[in-house]
Design an enzyme around this catalytic site. Structure first.
Site, PDB file in Angstrom:
ATOM      1  N   ASP A 166       0.859  -1.171   0.000  1.00  0.00           N
ATOM      2  CA  ASP A 166       0.000   0.000   0.000  1.00  0.00           C
ATOM      3  C   ASP A 166       0.905   1.234   0.000  1.00  0.00           C
ATOM      4  OD1 ASP A 166      -2.013   1.812   0.239  1.00  0.00           O
ATOM      5  OD2 ASP A 166      -2.799   1.063   2.135  1.00  0.00           O
ATOM      6  N   GLY A 200       0.769   3.977   1.557  1.00  0.00           N
ATOM      7  CA  GLY A 200       0.886   4.749   2.788  1.00  0.00           C
ATOM      8  C   GLY A 200      -0.035   5.948   2.837  1.00  0.00           C
ATOM      9  N   GLY A 201      -0.776   6.189   1.754  1.00  0.00           N
ATOM     10  CA  GLY A 201      -1.670   7.341   1.736  1.00  0.00           C
ATOM     11  C   GLY A 201      -2.695   7.308   2.850  1.00  0.00           C
ATOM     12  N   TYR A 202      -3.309   6.155   3.080  1.00  0.00           N
ATOM     13  CA  TYR A 202      -4.318   6.052   4.133  1.00  0.00           C
ATOM     14  C   TYR A 202      -3.696   6.291   5.502  1.00  0.00           C
ATOM     15  CZ  TYR A 202      -7.890   4.170   7.222  1.00  0.00           C
ATOM     16  OH  TYR A 202      -8.809   4.024   8.228  1.00  0.00           O
ATOM     17  N   ASP A 219      -2.286   8.434  -3.143  1.00  0.00           N
ATOM     18  CA  ASP A 219      -3.585   9.079  -3.288  1.00  0.00           C
ATOM     19  C   ASP A 219      -3.963   9.755  -1.987  1.00  0.00           C
ATOM     20  OD1 ASP A 219      -3.899   6.691  -1.853  1.00  0.00           O
ATOM     21  OD2 ASP A 219      -5.993   6.476  -2.469  1.00  0.00           O
ATOM     22  N   GLN A 259     -10.901   6.717  -6.410  1.00  0.00           N
ATOM     23  CA  GLN A 259     -11.493   7.424  -5.277  1.00  0.00           C
ATOM     24  C   GLN A 259     -12.779   8.099  -5.743  1.00  0.00           C
ATOM     25  OE1 GLN A 259     -10.816   7.250  -2.176  1.00  0.00           O
ATOM     26  NE2 GLN A 259      -8.708   6.517  -1.999  1.00  0.00           N
ATOM     27  N   ASP A 276      -7.783  -7.387   0.903  1.00  0.00           N
ATOM     28  CA  ASP A 276      -6.925  -7.418   2.089  1.00  0.00           C
ATOM     29  C   ASP A 276      -7.690  -6.806   3.244  1.00  0.00           C
ATOM     30  OD1 ASP A 276      -5.498  -4.612   3.139  1.00  0.00           O
ATOM     31  OD2 ASP A 276      -6.385  -4.476   1.136  1.00  0.00           O
TER      32      ASP A 276
END
Length: 378
Positions: free
Chosen positions: A94, A96-98, A148, A196, A273
């Site tokens: 991932d 890392g944006g979240y 994102d 998104q 996931d």
């Protein structure tokens, strides 16, 4: 080698499909669930157990966490995350944006990227699309995610639209930077853009069309399972699957319960996931072929039957419910491992069974019956 995807079967009564993803580190049969190894470790489970017991085909790591600890220099010296954690099957990271938006102590979003403070020590960092690509190049995952912005679940329309426009500009920068650099470890890494648009249909459609135009090897659906009702999650997932290319794998990020996964498979999703199997397991909630068990309940104190006779793996048959409850009550760490393994084995079994039912042409009736069974509280 570049990622390839082949469709093998589609369900006549739904959008469910069975396929195969090929990467430099092996093949992945879809639909598939990816255990989450955020910081280079699936919590409470060894790599040997992932291979032998869980039979995981691909695991997930996280750019934000691995960047902060152990750091990119150490990962590079180890030959990437594969070498560092001794895992020779595919890995997805991932972006890392979240985590930047959910964990960082403070953050400031700019066109350049996101300034944030580490949740560990308060140190300041900048994640730009280019830097996130470089971090993931050093991690060496087979599948890497575009950077994102993941807006809050109840964002107003204008915020969601501006956020989406920024995410699309960042996607172009991710693609351009990745195309201008060479792989560090001798194999190709495959960038998945992220759809998104929050709960707004026109924004989701716009995002899907923009993402599809990039002709990436696969595509992800983000910004769901963040507190919205299940019906909304299914509605947006169906919309996205309708507009994303059918000849590329579709990855629904961060979802979810077993019945969420079955429903989203029926909508056309291939990859999933979620931290739920291990997180819930460490808190005593077991997902079984008969329903959900809170193993801490006193009713299991003298139940000497296996944890889950319906699963074809050793650990679910070897230990009893009474023994596992005792481990939790006594605070023994072994309990966390057994419960995590039970849940991971169950999730991988579930998607494997879904694949078999798709191939047999009986997926929809099986899914409906299985969903009702799995929701039972035992």
């Amino acid at each position: 080698m570049a990622l390839s995807f082949s469709l093998e079967h589609t369900d006549a009564d739904s959008k469910a499909r069975a396929g195969k993803i090929t990467t430099a580190h092996g093949e992945i049969s879809t639909p598939i669930f990816m255990p989450v190894g955020t910081a280079g470790s699936v919590k409470a489970v060894t790599q040997q157990q992932l291979y032998q017991e869980v039979k995981a085909q691909i695991i997930l790591g996280n750019t934000y966490h691995l960047y902060l600890r152990p750091g990119i220099e150490i990962l590079n010296k180890a030959g990437g995350l594969h070498g560092f954690m001794h895992w020779d099957k595919p890995i997805l990271t991932d972006s890392g944006g979240y985590q930047v938006f959910s964990l960082a102590q403070s953050r400031k979003i700019k066109e350049e990227g996101v300034l944030f403070q580490s949740h560990i020590d308060g140190s300041r960092h900048l994640f730009s699309p280019e830097k996130v690509m470089d971090i993931q190049r050093n991690i060496g995952a087979d599948i890497i995610m575009a950077f994102d912005e993941c807006p809050p679940g109840q964002s107003e329309y204008n915020y969601a639209k501006n956020s989406l426009m920024l995410t699309q500009r960042w996607l172009d920068r991710c693609i351009n930077h990745l195309n201008s650099t060479e792989p560090l470890y001798g194999y190709e890494q495959n960038l998945f853009p992220i759809v998104q648009g929050n709960q707004f249909h026109d924004l989701r459609k716009m995002s899907c069309e923009y993402v599809a135009s990039k002709q990436a090897p696969g595509n992800a659906i983000g910004g769901l399972s963040v507190g919205e009702p299940e019906a909304v999650m299914y509605e947006i997932t169906a919309l996205c699957c309708e507009h994303l290319p059918a000849d590329k794998p579709r990855y629904l990020m961060g979802v979810g319960t077993p019945w969420n996964i079955l429903e989203c498979i029926s909508l056309g999703v291939d990859m999933f996931d979620c931290v739920m199997p291990t997180r819930n397991g460490r808190n005593g909630m077991l997902f079984t072929t008969n329903g959900v068990i809170n193993i801490k309940n006193k009713k299991w104190a003298d139940d000497f039957t296996p944890i889950d006779e319906g699963l074809p793996n050793e650990i679910s048959h070897y230990y009893t419910k009474a023994y596992l409850r005792h481990l939790f009550v006594a605070g023994e760490l072994l309990g966390l491992t057994i419960a995590s393994l039970q849940n991971l084995c169950f999730y991988l079994w579930l998607v494997s069974e879904a694949r078999k039912e798709i191939i047999k042409g009986t997926f929809t009736s099986w899914k409906n019956a299985m969903t009702e069974q799995l929701k039972q509280r035992l």
